[in-house]
Write an enzyme that holds these catalytic residues in place. Structure first.
Site, PDB file in Angstrom:
ATOM      1  N   GLU A 264       0.855  -1.194   0.000  1.00  0.00           N
ATOM      2  CA  GLU A 264       0.000   0.000   0.000  1.00  0.00           C
ATOM      3  C   GLU A 264       0.881   1.231   0.000  1.00  0.00           C
ATOM      4  O   GLU A 264       1.878   1.282   0.725  1.00  0.00           O
ATOM      5  CB  GLU A 264      -0.825   0.117   1.296  1.00  0.00           C
ATOM      6  CG  GLU A 264      -2.013  -0.751   1.433  1.00  0.00           C
ATOM      7  CD  GLU A 264      -2.757  -0.453   2.752  1.00  0.00           C
ATOM      8  OE1 GLU A 264      -2.894   0.733   3.124  1.00  0.00           O
ATOM      9  OE2 GLU A 264      -3.170  -1.419   3.402  1.00  0.00           O
TER      10      GLU A 264
ATOM     11  N   GLU B 178     -13.740   5.921  -0.929  1.00  0.00           N
ATOM     12  CA  GLU B 178     -14.623   5.049  -0.139  1.00  0.00           C
ATOM     13  C   GLU B 178     -15.377   5.891   0.887  1.00  0.00           C
ATOM     14  O   GLU B 178     -14.788   6.375   1.852  1.00  0.00           O
ATOM     15  CB  GLU B 178     -13.802   3.951   0.535  1.00  0.00           C
ATOM     16  CG  GLU B 178     -13.144   3.008  -0.462  1.00  0.00           C
ATOM     17  CD  GLU B 178     -12.141   2.060   0.191  1.00  0.00           C
ATOM     18  OE1 GLU B 178     -12.550   1.249   1.029  1.00  0.00           O
ATOM     19  OE2 GLU B 178     -10.950   2.165  -0.128  1.00  0.00           O
TER      20      GLU B 178
ATOM     21  N   LYS C 262     -15.517   5.589   5.079  1.00  0.00           N
ATOM     22  CA  LYS C 262     -14.358   5.724   5.949  1.00  0.00           C
ATOM     23  C   LYS C 262     -14.540   6.930   6.856  1.00  0.00           C
ATOM     24  O   LYS C 262     -15.388   7.778   6.626  1.00  0.00           O
ATOM     25  CB  LYS C 262     -13.097   5.844   5.107  1.00  0.00           C
ATOM     26  CG  LYS C 262     -12.813   4.544   4.347  1.00  0.00           C
ATOM     27  CD  LYS C 262     -11.351   4.360   4.134  1.00  0.00           C
ATOM     28  CE  LYS C 262     -11.016   2.891   4.157  1.00  0.00           C
ATOM     29  NZ  LYS C 262      -9.566   2.687   4.045  1.00  0.00           N
TER      30      LYS C 262
ATOM     31  N   GLU D 204      -9.353  10.160   4.568  1.00  0.00           N
ATOM     32  CA  GLU D 204      -9.437   8.709   4.327  1.00  0.00           C
ATOM     33  C   GLU D 204     -10.450   8.379   3.237  1.00  0.00           C
ATOM     34  O   GLU D 204     -10.299   7.382   2.537  1.00  0.00           O
ATOM     35  CB  GLU D 204      -9.870   7.976   5.595  1.00  0.00           C
ATOM     36  CG  GLU D 204      -8.773   7.783   6.606  1.00  0.00           C
ATOM     37  CD  GLU D 204      -9.287   6.965   7.775  1.00  0.00           C
ATOM     38  OE1 GLU D 204      -9.157   5.746   7.720  1.00  0.00           O
ATOM     39  OE2 GLU D 204      -9.851   7.552   8.703  1.00  0.00           O
TER      40      GLU D 204
END
Ligand SMILES: *[C@@H]1O[C@H](CO)[C@@H](O)[C@H](O)[C@H]1NC(C)=O
Ligand SMILES: *[C@@H]1O[C@H](CO)[C@@H](O)[C@H](O)[C@H]1NC(C)=O
Length: 449
Positions: free
Chosen positions: A266, A320, A323, A328
């Site tokens: 990541e 997303e 989150k 984030e």
């Protein structure tokens, strides 16, 4: 990813490694993958995601944070390699061979061979979470799962586990990198021996995003900076990503495992944050991820690991929305409707429809006639903050004259369009750009094409 690092951990983000041998079936020219996280309630169905990645992008490998059967089915016959993750709660049972066999039978075997599952991540950043029982049993779980795979006749799936850089107790300068006391001999020496024995990679999650300060922002973004000198090696670091990888390498070398491969499981940079995060913006996300991909693809490697290509998984495929924080929620390269938040060069070069034109086929991007000066100034700021060389339109440069917003915007917009793959949408600029087959170059000012 673990967002809430204590300060000390911010200094030392970690990476995990991968071994050359077993990479052969997915080691394409392109070592860039994406993390396909799904903490959102508005994402497209996995079948559409699989089709999108296969037809519209150069991504040939993904990593998911679970073993979602719908995703694994969707990626059947795509040729896209998939790293799956064992949920942390399922890790302890894997230390028992019968349980490991049952886990494989339930989560992996049904999808083989049509889905190219090539790696299993056992838990995610387990050492970061400090569950002592889990940490003490992690390697045994990895080994037992490996045995279960061999017993099932499967040799194409690697077993590893991703680490945050919190596994390091020192990382600056990179040559000083070492694993945390207590973990070095007890945890990492046997784990690295396992990786060497099985030709599997050490997986790490380096995030310069968690390590930068105001002063080191250009260093974190791969932008021009003074560099960081490592007096022990006489090497100068020009970006924090290399420094973080070399800190991991140094820690491994201290235990005599510098030969074990490293996979970047990541890394990323969010494109939006809250008001208290001025360095979190679209231009910086483009700069980090765009430069990261160029850097990884260049095959240059790092100062301590020259000429190595690290398989690298960008975090993340989508924004997303479930989150916790604004930043984030904005790590994605794409929005849920597949429009790019920005293009880091992973979109396929879709040729214009129809036969190639009468000209030599070269194209340039220039402002539309009705574009406002404000909009064009924004285009300059955006393009020139993305890591492009805008020197030619600065005072003294060959394209500085005429000193108008429109002329400078034309140069910057074209440079952006050319360096991002010449997709039509690279020249969109919120509807202010247009593609032309007429070369806008003049006098000594050359527009690349
Ligand atoms: C670093 O450079 C100095 C000065 O040139 C030299 O004395 C030293 O041996 C070098 N160290 C290494 C590790 O190359
Ligand atoms: C690494 O190898 C060297 C040379 O063989 C040896 O002296 C040293 O003790 C080893 N270190 C570890 C941590 O095993």
């Amino acid at each position: 990813m673990v967002e809430m690092f204590p300060n000390i951990l911010k200094l030392v983000q970690l990476l995990f490694v991968s071994l050359t041998l077993s990479r052969s079936n997915v080691e394409a020219a392109y070592p860039i993958g994406v993390n396909y996280g799904t903490l959102a309630d508005n994402l497209p169905p996995p079948s559409q995601v699989a089709t999108f990645l296969k037809t519209k992008t150069t991504i040939d490998r993904i990593k998911i944070f679970d073993c979602n059967p719908e995703i694994l089915n969707a990626f059947a016959d795509t040729g896209i390699a998939v790293t799956v993750t064992v949920a942390d709660a399922d890790v302890l049972p894997l230390t028992n061979l019968d349980s490991a066999k049952a886990w494989l039978a339930a989560h992996i075997l049904p999808f083989l061979p049509r889905t190219l599952i090539n790696r299993i991540a056992v838990g995610n950043e387990i050492l970061h979470h400090k569950d002592r029982v889990l940490i003490a049993n992690l390697l045994r779980a990895m080994e037992t799962l490996t045995s279960a795979l061999r017993l099932a006749g499967i040799t194409t799936i690697q077993v590893s586990t991703p680490h945050s850089l919190g596994i390091l107790s020192a990382s600056e300068p990179p040559s000083s990198g070492k694993f945390r006391k207590g973990y070095d001999r007890a945890i990492f020496a046997p784990m690295l021996a396992y990786h060497r024995r099985t030709s599997t990679p050490f997986m790490v999650n380096p995030y310069p995003y968690f390590g930068f300060t105001d002063r080191t922002l250009p260093y974190a973004l791969f932008k021009p900076n003074d560099g960081v000198f490592d007096p022990a090696t006489n090497l100068t670091y020009t970006n924090m990503f290399d420094a973080q990888l070399d800190a991991v390498h140094s820690a491994m070398a201290r235990l005599n495992y510098s030969d074990v491969d490293i996979v970047v499981a990541e890394t990323g940079w969010p494109s939006a944050g809250d008001a208290a995060q001025p360095a979190v913006n679209l231009a910086n996300a483009m700069s980090y991820n765009g430069n990261l991909i160029r850097h990884v693809n260049s095959g240059k490697g790092t100062p301590l690991m020259p000429n190595r290509r690290f398989e690298t998984y960008v975090f993340s495929l989508f924004n997303e929305n479930l989150k916790e924080s604004e930043s984030e929620r904005n790590f994605g390269l794409f929005r849920p409707d597949f429009t790019p938040v920005y293009d880091v060069g992973i979109l396929k070069n879709t040729p214009a429809a129809g036969p190639s034109g009468p000209s030599d086929g070269r194209k340039w991007c220039v402002p539309k006639g009705d574009a406002s000066s404000d909009a064009l100034q924004r285009n300059i700021d955006y393009a020139c903050c993305s890591g492009l060389d805008c020197g030619p339109i600065q005072s003294g440069g060959p394209c500085f004259s005429p000193d108008t917003v429109r002329s400078h915007a034309a140069y910057a917009m074209n440079a952006y369009y050319q360096s991002n793959g010449r997709h039509d949408f690279n020249c969109d600029f919120a509807g202010t750009g247009v593609i032309t087959s007429t070369d806008p170059s003049y006098e000594t000012c050359t527009y690349v094409a």
